[in-house]
Design a protein around this motif. Sequence first.
Motif, PDB file in Angstrom:
ATOM      1  N   VAL A  40      23.261-104.530  65.301  1.00  0.00           N
ATOM      2  CA  VAL A  40      23.612-105.454  66.382  1.00  0.00           C
ATOM      3  C   VAL A  40      23.908-104.615  67.617  1.00  0.00           C
ATOM      4  O   VAL A  40      24.594-103.588  67.534  1.00  0.00           O
ATOM      5  CB  VAL A  40      24.842-106.314  66.021  1.00  0.00           C
ATOM      6  N   LEU A  41      23.370-105.051  68.754  1.00  0.00           N
ATOM      7  CA  LEU A  41      23.577-104.325  70.000  1.00  0.00           C
ATOM      8  C   LEU A  41      24.042-105.314  71.060  1.00  0.00           C
ATOM      9  O   LEU A  41      23.300-106.212  71.461  1.00  0.00           O
ATOM     10  CB  LEU A  41      22.282-103.647  70.454  1.00  0.00           C
ATOM     11  N   ALA A  42      25.312-105.165  71.482  1.00  0.00           N
ATOM     12  CA  ALA A  42      25.843-105.973  72.582  1.00  0.00           C
ATOM     13  C   ALA A  42      25.534-105.242  73.882  1.00  0.00           C
ATOM     14  O   ALA A  42      25.982-104.104  74.078  1.00  0.00           O
ATOM     15  CB  ALA A  42      27.344-106.168  72.413  1.00  0.00           C
ATOM     16  N   VAL A  43      24.759-105.874  74.740  1.00  0.00           N
ATOM     17  CA  VAL A  43      24.385-105.238  76.004  1.00  0.00           C
ATOM     18  C   VAL A  43      25.040-105.986  77.162  1.00  0.00           C
ATOM     19  O   VAL A  43      25.084-107.221  77.182  1.00  0.00           O
ATOM     20  CB  VAL A  43      22.853-105.176  76.185  1.00  0.00           C
ATOM     21  N   GLU A  44      25.544-105.213  78.100  1.00  0.00           N
ATOM     22  CA  GLU A  44      26.123-105.764  79.321  1.00  0.00           C
ATOM     23  C   GLU A  44      25.220-105.423  80.510  1.00  0.00           C
ATOM     24  O   GLU A  44      24.472-104.461  80.468  1.00  0.00           O
ATOM     25  CB  GLU A  44      27.521-105.204  79.585  1.00  0.00           C
ATOM     26  N   GLU A  45      25.363-106.226  81.541  1.00  0.00           N
ATOM     27  CA  GLU A  45      24.615-106.070  82.792  1.00  0.00           C
ATOM     28  C   GLU A  45      23.108-106.271  82.614  1.00  0.00           C
ATOM     29  O   GLU A  45      22.287-105.547  83.181  1.00  0.00           O
ATOM     30  CB  GLU A  45      24.934-104.742  83.484  1.00  0.00           C
ATOM     31  N   ILE A  46      22.758-107.265  81.807  1.00  0.00           N
ATOM     32  CA  ILE A  46      21.379-107.765  81.792  1.00  0.00           C
ATOM     33  C   ILE A  46      21.246-108.734  82.966  1.00  0.00           C
ATOM     34  O   ILE A  46      21.968-109.739  83.044  1.00  0.00           O
ATOM     35  CB  ILE A  46      21.064-108.480  80.467  1.00  0.00           C
ATOM     36  N   GLN A  47      20.344-108.436  83.890  1.00  0.00           N
ATOM     37  CA  GLN A  47      20.147-109.318  85.037  1.00  0.00           C
ATOM     38  C   GLN A  47      19.070-110.356  84.747  1.00  0.00           C
ATOM     39  O   GLN A  47      18.292-110.236  83.798  1.00  0.00           O
ATOM     40  CB  GLN A  47      19.760-108.507  86.280  1.00  0.00           C
ATOM     41  N   ASP A  48      19.031-111.368  85.625  1.00  0.00           N
ATOM     42  CA  ASP A  48      18.020-112.403  85.463  1.00  0.00           C
ATOM     43  C   ASP A  48      16.630-111.869  85.794  1.00  0.00           C
ATOM     44  O   ASP A  48      16.472-110.709  86.217  1.00  0.00           O
ATOM     45  CB  ASP A  48      18.369-113.642  86.284  1.00  0.00           C
ATOM     46  N   ASP A  49      15.614-112.701  85.616  1.00  0.00           N
ATOM     47  CA  ASP A  49      14.225-112.242  85.697  1.00  0.00           C
ATOM     48  C   ASP A  49      13.768-111.893  87.111  1.00  0.00           C
ATOM     49  O   ASP A  49      12.713-111.264  87.281  1.00  0.00           O
ATOM     50  CB  ASP A  49      13.296-113.307  85.102  1.00  0.00           C
ATOM     51  N   SER A  50      14.533-112.288  88.123  1.00  0.00           N
ATOM     52  CA  SER A  50      14.189-111.888  89.490  1.00  0.00           C
ATOM     53  C   SER A  50      15.122-110.801  90.011  1.00  0.00           C
ATOM     54  O   SER A  50      15.058-110.443  91.185  1.00  0.00           O
ATOM     55  CB  SER A  50      14.223-113.098  90.432  1.00  0.00           C
ATOM     56  N   GLY A  51      15.990-110.290  89.140  1.00  0.00           N
ATOM     57  CA  GLY A  51      16.872-109.198  89.535  1.00  0.00           C
ATOM     58  C   GLY A  51      17.769-109.581  90.703  1.00  0.00           C
ATOM     59  O   GLY A  51      18.275-110.702  90.772  1.00  0.00           O
ATOM     60  N   PRO A  52      17.984-108.671  91.648  1.00  0.00           N
ATOM     61  CA  PRO A  52      18.910-108.949  92.746  1.00  0.00           C
ATOM     62  C   PRO A  52      18.382-109.930  93.783  1.00  0.00           C
ATOM     63  O   PRO A  52      19.103-110.271  94.729  1.00  0.00           O
ATOM     64  CB  PRO A  52      19.133-107.567  93.362  1.00  0.00           C
ATOM     65  N   THR A  53      17.148-110.397  93.634  1.00  0.00           N
ATOM     66  CA  THR A  53      16.646-111.435  94.541  1.00  0.00           C
ATOM     67  C   THR A  53      17.399-112.731  94.270  1.00  0.00           C
ATOM     68  O   THR A  53      17.391-113.251  93.148  1.00  0.00           O
ATOM     69  CB  THR A  53      15.135-111.659  94.330  1.00  0.00           C
ATOM     70  N   ASN A  93      26.365-100.730  78.196  1.00  0.00           N
ATOM     71  CA  ASN A  93      26.201-101.256  79.548  1.00  0.00           C
ATOM     72  C   ASN A  93      24.946-100.629  80.135  1.00  0.00           C
ATOM     73  O   ASN A  93      24.894 -99.425  80.369  1.00  0.00           O
ATOM     74  CB  ASN A  93      27.428-100.913  80.408  1.00  0.00           C
ATOM     75  N   VAL A  94      23.918-101.452  80.378  1.00  0.00           N
ATOM     76  CA  VAL A  94      22.609-100.931  80.788  1.00  0.00           C
ATOM     77  C   VAL A  94      22.427-100.967  82.305  1.00  0.00           C
ATOM     78  O   VAL A  94      21.313-100.791  82.802  1.00  0.00           O
ATOM     79  CB  VAL A  94      21.467-101.675  80.073  1.00  0.00           C
ATOM     80  N   GLU A  95      23.480-101.186  83.037  1.00  0.00           N
ATOM     81  CA  GLU A  95      23.551-101.024  84.494  1.00  0.00           C
ATOM     82  C   GLU A  95      22.466-101.806  85.241  1.00  0.00           C
ATOM     83  O   GLU A  95      21.476-101.262  85.710  1.00  0.00           O
ATOM     84  CB  GLU A  95      23.498 -99.541  84.880  1.00  0.00           C
ATOM     85  N   ASN A  96      22.696-103.122  85.322  1.00  0.00           N
ATOM     86  CA  ASN A  96      21.868-103.989  86.171  1.00  0.00           C
ATOM     87  C   ASN A  96      20.383-103.928  85.819  1.00  0.00           C
ATOM     88  O   ASN A  96      19.522-103.801  86.696  1.00  0.00           O
ATOM     89  CB  ASN A  96      22.072-103.644  87.648  1.00  0.00           C
ATOM     90  N   LEU A  97      20.078-104.047  84.545  1.00  0.00           N
ATOM     91  CA  LEU A  97      18.681-103.985  84.111  1.00  0.00           C
ATOM     92  C   LEU A  97      17.951-105.276  84.485  1.00  0.00           C
ATOM     93  O   LEU A  97      18.438-106.379  84.222  1.00  0.00           O
ATOM     94  CB  LEU A  97      18.632-103.772  82.601  1.00  0.00           C
TER      95      LEU A  97
END
Length: 575
Positions: free
Chosen positions: A304-317, A275-279
């Motif tokens: 293989v690396l399952a990642v959680e909390e990948i955000q979209d390209d504009s982040g929290p905008t 979990n990469v915490e809102n990257l």
Amino acid sequence: MHQIQGDTRISPLLGERVTGVSGVVTGVRAFGARGFWLQDPVGDGDPATSEGIFVYTDEPPTVAVGDAVLVDGTVEEYYPGGADGGAQSVTQLTDPATTVVSSGNEPPAPVELTGADLPRRYAPRGDETAGGSIEGLRLEPERYALDFYESLEGMSVTIADAPVVGPSTEYGELWVTLRPQDHPTPRGGTRYASYAASNPGRLKVESLIPYAERPFPEANVGDRLDGRTTGPLDYDSFGGYTLAARELGVVGDGGLERERTRPQRGGELAIAAYNVENLHPGDPAEKFERLATAVVENLAAPDVLAVEEIQDDSGPTDDGTVSAEETLRLFTEAVVAAGGPRYAWRGVDPADGADGGQPGGNIRNVLLFNPERVSFVDRPGADADTPTEVVTRGGRATLSHSPGRIAPADEAWTDSRKPLVGEFRFRGETVLVVANHFASKGGDQPAHGRFQPPDRGSERQRLEQARAVREFVREVHEVDGARRPANVVVLGDLNDFEFSATVAELTADGLLENTLDSLPPWERYTYVFDGNAQVLDQTLVSPAIRRYELDVVHINAEFADQASDHDPQVLRFRP
């Protein structure tokens, strides 16, 4: 003071205006909920009634520690975080009129808190006729830890040479324990072993000393808060009972180091979850670098690396963006720069605003893989609303869409991340990997709250999510049968404990096995919350994966300086 506090959690004088309340000031808080603590230096001798109280001034207090004062004020029960959150209340005086009688007095001697005096039982059972509340019960400080702390609410207390079990945070707080012998971890923490093992020795420490005078110290799990830490005993909704220190000890370095797992061998497949915490692209380059370095050096570049909390390209905008291509490009380029492989990735963009998490961020699960070691079977066509199905090809279970989402229209996934499943090939064998991020614990009543036992309402959604994932795994098993069962790995941030009903649902009927069970109990934790080292992230495997090795790689949760708040884990096996 004891007449105001009474022998329950609610003042018998609630709502009344009291006059001439006398005592000595033991602590002053000039920030946040501003006010001061007042204590009767004599008391009534009843261990159930506190001799201290908080006086809420709203404006910066004009009194000092050691002032003897008289206070007129209205008795109030203040619920930090709001009454609906389930926290306990703080008895306080509001709208005060304060008269300083004298200054320079010695504050009342603090109560020394030690593990020997602390009851092992955490909380009484709530009154069922009051919805499970413990507020109306007479305090029994000799039987229950929460009652013990409550009987000292607002009074001056002290601790000495206390082990740190929760790292310091940006909010100027850390957690210590008065009972280091309770469920210890090898790295100096305190493990949350069951719902009945709440570890009553945990205590939060904050500072009343202005930051400009003395910055709050940085502390990791395994450090020690040396010397005396003294101040009033407070309570808030984030962590429960809190020592508000007017005198703060010194942090002694425990030498905690970040772990490194071993590299996988030639015939081993290594699958990790992190979990990469809102990257998102707006994060500092340092965060990408630290996460990438951890993947290469601490996780030994898993296949293989399952990642959680990948955000979209504009982040929290919150601008309608759902693609995460730039986020993933920056992350995978950082891995290459750190000396790792050039990972490829597969994912499915969520519908805008449909998957919960930080508003605007559109967090999702993504599967990264090293194409030099493992291949991905692409079966295109999936989108946010299209479920992937189990399809028979050549007598084997495969996916209708790879990557794809499991039952995205199921109500279990409302405002929550949908599981992402991908079909991999390693040394001629098929491996199905399901990346998960179940619904959070937001809204649950706190363990230290006024309802006992607390309601874990969020668990109901995770139970439905677990059923949906297990149903998918069952379909895979029905196709492949017992003669050549499928290799299935279900992993990620399940937001629940290894002893929870959520995990019991996942492992029902023997369709999946929790690999955490292969570790010694004291090694089972991936997260630290309120001083409890606990499990949130897990890896489960199908029976076909008989011999495996799991390593929880402790690199974040125990440290003040974190790249993420979760510890990753790596599974190695030979398909």
